[in-house]
Design an enzyme around this catalytic site. Structure first.
Site, PDB file in Angstrom:
ATOM      1  N   ILE A   1       0.784  -1.314  -0.011  1.00 26.49           N
ATOM      2  CA  ILE A   1      -0.166   0.200   0.205  1.00 26.49           C
ATOM      3  C   ILE A   1       0.872   1.329   0.033  1.00 26.49           C
ATOM      4  O   ILE A   1       0.318   2.186  -0.372  1.00 26.49           O
ATOM      5  CB  ILE A   1      -0.919   0.103   1.226  1.00 26.49           C
ATOM      6  CG1 ILE A   1      -2.177   0.712   0.743  1.00 26.49           C
ATOM      7  CG2 ILE A   1      -0.189   0.365   2.587  1.00 26.49           C
ATOM      8  CD1 ILE A   1      -3.630   0.268   1.686  1.00 26.49           C
TER       9      ILE A   1
ATOM     10  N   HIS B   1       6.139 -12.013   5.105  1.00 26.80           N
ATOM     11  CA  HIS B   1       5.986 -11.349   3.676  1.00 26.80           C
ATOM     12  C   HIS B   1       7.351 -11.478   3.142  1.00 26.80           C
ATOM     13  O   HIS B   1       8.325 -10.993   3.758  1.00 26.80           O
ATOM     14  CB  HIS B   1       5.095 -10.253   3.896  1.00 26.80           C
ATOM     15  CG  HIS B   1       5.519  -9.032   4.799  1.00 26.80           C
ATOM     16  ND1 HIS B   1       5.308  -9.391   6.111  1.00 26.80           N
ATOM     17  CD2 HIS B   1       6.114  -8.043   4.631  1.00 26.80           C
ATOM     18  CE1 HIS B   1       5.873  -8.337   6.912  1.00 26.80           C
ATOM     19  NE2 HIS B   1       6.299  -7.272   5.826  1.00 26.80           N
TER      20      HIS B   1
ATOM     21  N   HIS C   1       8.929  -9.063   0.198  1.00 27.01           N
ATOM     22  CA  HIS C   1       8.759  -7.864  -0.625  1.00 27.01           C
ATOM     23  C   HIS C   1       9.512  -8.161  -2.061  1.00 27.01           C
ATOM     24  O   HIS C   1      10.643  -8.505  -2.012  1.00 27.01           O
ATOM     25  CB  HIS C   1       9.448  -6.763   0.094  1.00 27.01           C
ATOM     26  CG  HIS C   1       9.103  -6.082   1.239  1.00 27.01           C
ATOM     27  ND1 HIS C   1       8.176  -4.985   1.317  1.00 27.01           N
ATOM     28  CD2 HIS C   1       9.174  -6.704   2.428  1.00 27.01           C
ATOM     29  CE1 HIS C   1       7.824  -4.825   2.550  1.00 27.01           C
ATOM     30  NE2 HIS C   1       8.562  -5.716   3.268  1.00 27.01           N
TER      31      HIS C   1
END
Ligand code: AMP
Length: 131
Positions: A30, A93, A95
């Site tokens: 985001i 996560h 990237h």
């Protein structure tokens, strides 16, 4: 408490999804370092990447590789960089960052994109991933 990424996985909050299978999901970050900055996330909520069981770790890398290939096809860049941090969101996560230069790996460098441009980019990468 559920992580923000589990809320995305359950559909409680929206995201610009670029790929999904039974065990993993990928969506645009985001607050991107560069256009196409994507997060690849296991659906099983684990905080720290090196606490994943070996199979999930390797499957996450395999999924991330497939997403990176779709990203590279769609986003003009020299190559897709990969990084794991996890200091902000305690849910594993990876990237993936389409790199135009080394500065794109700096998390203090951000680009601003409209919701429409994010959605359009996510749809185009998803079409590549699904093809
Ligand atoms: P880190 O945990 O340090 O690897 O950083 C977490 C990353 O998740 C940051 O790059 C945030 O911009 C990103 N992020 C946080 N919330 C969301 C969200 N709701 N949708 C997409 N990306 C997010």
């Amino acid at each position: 408490m559920m992580s923000v990424f589990t809320k995305i996985i359950t559909g409680e909050i929206p995201a610009f999804k670029v790929a999904e299978n039974e065990d993993f999901i990928a969506f645009l970050d985001i607050n991107p370092n560069a256009p196409g900055h994507t997060l690849c996330v296991p659906k099983k909520e684990v905080d720290y990447i090196f606490d994943l069981d070996g199979m999930t770790y390797f499957d996450l890398m395999d999924f991330s590789r497939e997403v990176a290939i779709a990203l590279k096809e769609e986003v003009p860049c020299l190559r897709v960089g990969m990084s794991v941090i996890g200091l902000e969101v305690p849910h594993v996560h990876v990237h993936l960052i389409p790199l135009r230069d080394m500065e794109d790996m700096r998390f203090s460098n951000k680009v601003s994109m409209s919701k429409e441009d994010m959605q359009d980019l996510a749809d185009r990468v998803k079409a590549r991933f699904d093809s």
